[in-house]
Design a protein around this motif. Sequence first.
Motif, PDB file in Angstrom:
ATOM      1  N   SER A  88      30.354  45.827  49.818  1.00  0.00           N
ATOM      2  CA  SER A  88      30.869  45.736  51.189  1.00  0.00           C
ATOM      3  C   SER A  88      30.995  44.295  51.679  1.00  0.00           C
ATOM      4  CB  SER A  88      29.963  46.518  52.147  1.00  0.00           C
ATOM      5  OG  SER A  88      28.647  45.977  52.149  1.00  0.00           O
ATOM      6  N   SER A  89      30.491  43.358  50.913  1.00  0.00           N
ATOM      7  CA  SER A  89      30.596  41.952  51.324  1.00  0.00           C
ATOM      8  C   SER A  89      31.948  41.399  50.896  1.00  0.00           C
ATOM      9  CB  SER A  89      29.481  41.118  50.685  1.00  0.00           C
ATOM     10  OG  SER A  89      29.752  40.892  49.309  1.00  0.00           O
ATOM     11  N   GLY A  90      32.420  40.397  51.613  1.00  0.00           N
ATOM     12  CA  GLY A  90      33.679  39.771  51.239  1.00  0.00           C
ATOM     13  C   GLY A  90      33.599  39.057  49.911  1.00  0.00           C
ATOM     14  N   TYR A  91      32.388  38.745  49.473  1.00  0.00           N
ATOM     15  CA  TYR A  91      32.225  38.021  48.215  1.00  0.00           C
ATOM     16  C   TYR A  91      32.573  38.879  47.009  1.00  0.00           C
ATOM     17  CZ  TYR A  91      29.836  34.387  50.881  1.00  0.00           C
ATOM     18  OH  TYR A  91      29.545  33.387  51.781  1.00  0.00           O
ATOM     19  N   ALA A  92      32.429  40.197  47.123  1.00  0.00           N
ATOM     20  CA  ALA A  92      32.712  41.076  45.991  1.00  0.00           C
ATOM     21  C   ALA A  92      34.193  41.016  45.615  1.00  0.00           C
ATOM     22  CB  ALA A  92      32.293  42.500  46.311  1.00  0.00           C
ATOM     23  N   ALA A  93      35.067  41.195  46.595  1.00  0.00           N
ATOM     24  CA  ALA A  93      36.509  41.171  46.325  1.00  0.00           C
ATOM     25  C   ALA A  93      36.945  39.805  45.812  1.00  0.00           C
ATOM     26  CB  ALA A  93      37.279  41.538  47.592  1.00  0.00           C
ATOM     27  N   ARG A  94      36.462  38.753  46.438  1.00  0.00           N
ATOM     28  CA  ARG A  94      36.822  37.403  45.997  1.00  0.00           C
ATOM     29  C   ARG A  94      36.294  37.128  44.598  1.00  0.00           C
ATOM     30  NH1 ARG A  94      34.249  34.264  50.784  1.00  0.00           N
ATOM     31  NH2 ARG A  94      34.594  32.459  49.416  1.00  0.00           N
ATOM     32  N   GLY A  95      35.094  37.617  44.332  1.00  0.00           N
ATOM     33  CA  GLY A  95      34.508  37.423  43.013  1.00  0.00           C
ATOM     34  C   GLY A  95      35.302  38.116  41.932  1.00  0.00           C
ATOM     35  N   VAL A  96      35.797  39.310  42.236  1.00  0.00           N
ATOM     36  CA  VAL A  96      36.602  40.059  41.275  1.00  0.00           C
ATOM     37  C   VAL A  96      37.878  39.290  40.926  1.00  0.00           C
ATOM     38  CG1 VAL A  96      38.116  42.077  41.102  1.00  0.00           C
ATOM     39  CG2 VAL A  96      35.741  42.363  41.737  1.00  0.00           C
ATOM     40  N   LEU A  97      38.522  38.710  41.923  1.00  0.00           N
ATOM     41  CA  LEU A  97      39.746  37.947  41.668  1.00  0.00           C
ATOM     42  C   LEU A  97      39.465  36.722  40.803  1.00  0.00           C
ATOM     43  CD1 LEU A  97      41.553  38.122  45.144  1.00  0.00           C
ATOM     44  CD2 LEU A  97      42.058  39.424  43.069  1.00  0.00           C
ATOM     45  N   VAL A  98      38.363  36.053  41.074  1.00  0.00           N
ATOM     46  CA  VAL A  98      37.996  34.885  40.260  1.00  0.00           C
ATOM     47  C   VAL A  98      37.676  35.320  38.833  1.00  0.00           C
ATOM     48  CG1 VAL A  98      36.295  33.043  39.935  1.00  0.00           C
ATOM     49  CG2 VAL A  98      37.158  33.557  42.230  1.00  0.00           C
ATOM     50  N   ALA A  99      36.914  36.404  38.707  1.00  0.00           N
ATOM     51  CA  ALA A  99      36.543  36.903  37.376  1.00  0.00           C
ATOM     52  C   ALA A  99      37.782  37.320  36.597  1.00  0.00           C
ATOM     53  CB  ALA A  99      35.575  38.075  37.512  1.00  0.00           C
ATOM     54  N   ALA A 100      38.705  38.013  37.257  1.00  0.00           N
ATOM     55  CA  ALA A 100      39.927  38.460  36.582  1.00  0.00           C
ATOM     56  C   ALA A 100      40.741  37.263  36.103  1.00  0.00           C
ATOM     57  CB  ALA A 100      40.756  39.323  37.529  1.00  0.00           C
ATOM     58  N   TRP A 101      40.833  36.249  36.951  1.00  0.00           N
ATOM     59  CA  TRP A 101      41.573  35.038  36.566  1.00  0.00           C
ATOM     60  C   TRP A 101      40.917  34.383  35.347  1.00  0.00           C
ATOM     61  CZ3 TRP A 101      39.730  30.034  36.267  1.00  0.00           C
ATOM     62  CH2 TRP A 101      40.680  29.045  36.007  1.00  0.00           C
ATOM     63  N   ALA A 102      39.595  34.242  35.367  1.00  0.00           N
ATOM     64  CA  ALA A 102      38.882  33.604  34.269  1.00  0.00           C
ATOM     65  C   ALA A 102      39.071  34.374  32.968  1.00  0.00           C
ATOM     66  CB  ALA A 102      37.401  33.492  34.605  1.00  0.00           C
ATOM     67  N   LEU A 103      39.007  35.684  33.032  1.00  0.00           N
ATOM     68  CA  LEU A 103      39.149  36.501  31.826  1.00  0.00           C
ATOM     69  C   LEU A 103      40.590  36.484  31.315  1.00  0.00           C
ATOM     70  CD1 LEU A 103      36.910  39.501  32.933  1.00  0.00           C
ATOM     71  CD2 LEU A 103      36.344  37.725  31.258  1.00  0.00           C
ATOM     72  N   GLU A 104      41.532  36.496  32.249  1.00  0.00           N
ATOM     73  CA  GLU A 104      42.946  36.434  31.847  1.00  0.00           C
ATOM     74  C   GLU A 104      43.244  35.116  31.144  1.00  0.00           C
ATOM     75  OE1 GLU A 104      47.403  36.790  33.884  1.00  0.00           O
ATOM     76  OE2 GLU A 104      45.596  37.061  35.093  1.00  0.00           O
ATOM     77  N   GLN A 105      42.687  34.033  31.661  1.00  0.00           N
ATOM     78  CA  GLN A 105      42.895  32.725  31.042  1.00  0.00           C
ATOM     79  C   GLN A 105      42.352  32.678  29.616  1.00  0.00           C
ATOM     80  OE1 GLN A 105      44.648  30.068  32.525  1.00  0.00           O
ATOM     81  NE2 GLN A 105      45.119  31.797  33.870  1.00  0.00           N
TER      82      GLN A 105
END
Length: 212
Positions: A88-105
Motif C-alpha cells: 500500500s506504500s508508494g514505494y512498492a509501485a516505484r520499486g517494481v518499476l525500478v526492478a523491472a528496468w534493472a532486470l530488463e537491462q
Amino acid sequence: MAYDLEEQEKLDALKAWWDRYGTVSMALLLAVVASFAGWRGWQWYQGHQAGQAMGYFEALESAAGQQGDDAVARVKAASATLREDYASSGYAARGVLVAAWALEQRGDLAGAREQLQWLAASGPASALAPVARLRLAGVLLQDKKYDEALAQIQGEAPVGFAALYADRRGDILAAQGKPAEAVEAWRAAIQAFGADPATQIVQLKIDALNGA
C-alpha cells in the motif's frame, strides 16, 4: 467541617449529578483518551511502515545500479519485500518499476515481466498501473509475445496515455507483419501527441516502414 444550607444544597446537587452522569462521563472520557492514543499509535505505525518501505526502496535502487548476480538477487528480494509487506506504500509501485528496468537491462525478460504484471494487475489502485502496462507491452514485444503485448494496451487508453499506447501498438503490429495497421496506429499516436517533438520519431517509423 460544617456547611451552611446553600453550600450543602450545592454539594447535594453535585452528588446527585455524579450519581446520575458520573459513570457515563468517565466512560466518555476514557473513550476519548483511548481514541487519541489509538490515533497516535496508528500515526506512529504508518510512519514506521513508510520508513521501512523507504529503506527497502533505497536498497533496491542501489542494487539496480550494480552489476553481478548478487545485485540481481538483491533487486528481486527487495522488490518482493515491498510487494508483500508494503504493497500500500508508494514505494512498492516505484520499486517494481525500478526492478523491472534493472532486470530488463540484464536481459531477464521473464523477471521484468513478473514485476510489471504485479503492478499492472493493481488497476486503479495505483496511478502507475498504466505505466506498468505500457512497459509490460514493451517487454512482451521483445519476447515476441505479440498478442499478449497488444492485450496490455487494447481498449480506451488512460488519460494522458493515448499517444504512448497508440505508438506502442504500432510497434507491435509492425513486428507482427501488419504494416497497414501499424501505420494507422502510429498516425493516431501523432494526432494524440500534437505538437510534442515525439511526433518526429513516430513519423520516422512510418517513413521507414513505407520505404521498406
